[in-house]
Motif scaffolding. Structure first.
Motif, PDB file in Angstrom:
ATOM      1  N   LEU A 134      -4.269   4.324   3.467  1.00  0.00           N
ATOM      2  CA  LEU A 134      -3.925   2.916   3.351  1.00  0.00           C
ATOM      3  C   LEU A 134      -2.473   2.670   3.713  1.00  0.00           C
ATOM      4  N   GLN A 135      -2.254   1.677   4.556  1.00  0.00           N
ATOM      5  CA  GLN A 135      -0.904   1.185   4.826  1.00  0.00           C
ATOM      6  C   GLN A 135      -0.929  -0.322   4.641  1.00  0.00           C
ATOM      7  N   CYS A 136      -0.104  -0.820   3.718  1.00  0.00           N
ATOM      8  CA  CYS A 136      -0.092  -2.249   3.415  1.00  0.00           C
ATOM      9  C   CYS A 136       1.110  -2.941   4.025  1.00  0.00           C
ATOM     10  N   LEU A 137       0.853  -4.122   4.551  1.00  0.00           N
ATOM     11  CA  LEU A 137       1.912  -5.006   5.023  1.00  0.00           C
ATOM     12  C   LEU A 137       2.310  -5.936   3.876  1.00  0.00           C
ATOM     13  N   PRO A 138       3.502  -6.521   3.925  1.00  0.00           N
ATOM     14  CA  PRO A 138       3.964  -7.342   2.803  1.00  0.00           C
ATOM     15  C   PRO A 138       3.010  -8.489   2.477  1.00  0.00           C
ATOM     16  N   GLU A 145      -0.438  -6.148  14.804  1.00  0.00           N
ATOM     17  CA  GLU A 145      -0.374  -5.530  16.127  1.00  0.00           C
ATOM     18  C   GLU A 145       0.619  -4.371  16.141  1.00  0.00           C
ATOM     19  N   GLU A 146       1.777  -4.555  15.544  1.00  0.00           N
ATOM     20  CA  GLU A 146       2.788  -3.501  15.512  1.00  0.00           C
ATOM     21  C   GLU A 146       2.319  -2.304  14.693  1.00  0.00           C
ATOM     22  N   ALA A 147       1.632  -2.555  13.581  1.00  0.00           N
ATOM     23  CA  ALA A 147       1.124  -1.460  12.749  1.00  0.00           C
ATOM     24  C   ALA A 147       0.053  -0.662  13.480  1.00  0.00           C
TER      25      ALA A 147
END
Length: 217
Positions: free
Chosen positions: A50-54, A69-71
């Motif tokens: 898991l990688q979460c954005l703010p 898109e960047e992730a």
């Protein structure tokens, strides 16, 4: 589990992202972190990271597409599959278009309120609940940070009736059965001057979407 940082961001430095063969990366909204981690642990989906954005990107939905898109670009080379755990979330279809362009799938639905309740069930209620204001577990916990303060109600409480005058009730869609959160949700309704409705939804279509993704490999 300890509380998330103030910006509700989880990154590679905070989680064990073990990229490799057969692994799936979930790029998700920080507001869904606890629910996603709970489902991963409950189901033993050890091949999912898991990688979460703010979570605060929801205050600026025009920035969600670029952040996703960047992730995806940063992680595409090291994962067999990437799944975006956002609904449309106010992007006006732009997030779905970008995911299609990037060749990655995402959770179906207009927003988390819909997929927690179940997209079909939410759509069936939509006409009768046009004046409902929804909170999830996350939003109950973060009510001041994501509702009260951004709307200026901490500084200008007189704005309440102007901002919420067309709403008739607050619906708390609970992912967990937590008496403390239930009490806080009632207080949120009182502060907004709205009738209160409690609705236990559990994880809804989020669980189904993640299960389908987990079983692809």
């Amino acid at each position: 589990m300890t509380d998330l940082p103030d910006d509700n961001t989880l990154t590679e430095s905070g989680l064990d992202l073990r990229a490799g063969k057969g692994r799936i990366l979930l790029i998700a909204c920080g507001a869904l972190a606890r629910e996603i981690l709970a489902l991963i642990r409950l189901n033993g989906w050890d091949h999912m990271d898991l990688q979460c954005l703010p979570a605060k990107l929801h205050l600026y939905p025009d920035r969600i597409v670029t952040a996703v898109e960047e992730a995806v670009a940063r992680n595409r080379a090291t994962y067999d599959d990437i799944f975006v755990v956002y609904a449309d979330c106010g992007t006006g279809g732009q997030l779905q278009a970008k995911c299609t362009e990037l060749g990655v799938n995402m959770v179906a639905g207009p927003h988390c309120y819909a997929f927690f309740e179940g997209n079909d069930a939410f759509a069936a209620r939509a006409e009768d609940e046009i004046t409902a204001f929804y909170l999830t577990d996350f939003l109950v916990k973060q009510f001041d940070a994501f509702v009260w303060k951004p709307m200026g109600l901490d500084r200008h409480p007189e704005l309440r009736d102007m901002l919420f005058g067309n709403y008739t009730k607050l619906v708390y869609q609970a992912q967990t059965e937590d008496p403390a959160l239930l009490a806080k949700a009632r207080d949120c309704a009182d502060r907004l001057g709205l009738a209160f409705e409690y609705r236990f939804t559990g994880y809804g279509d989020l669980a189904h979407a993640l299960r389908a993704e987990a079983e692809k490999t």
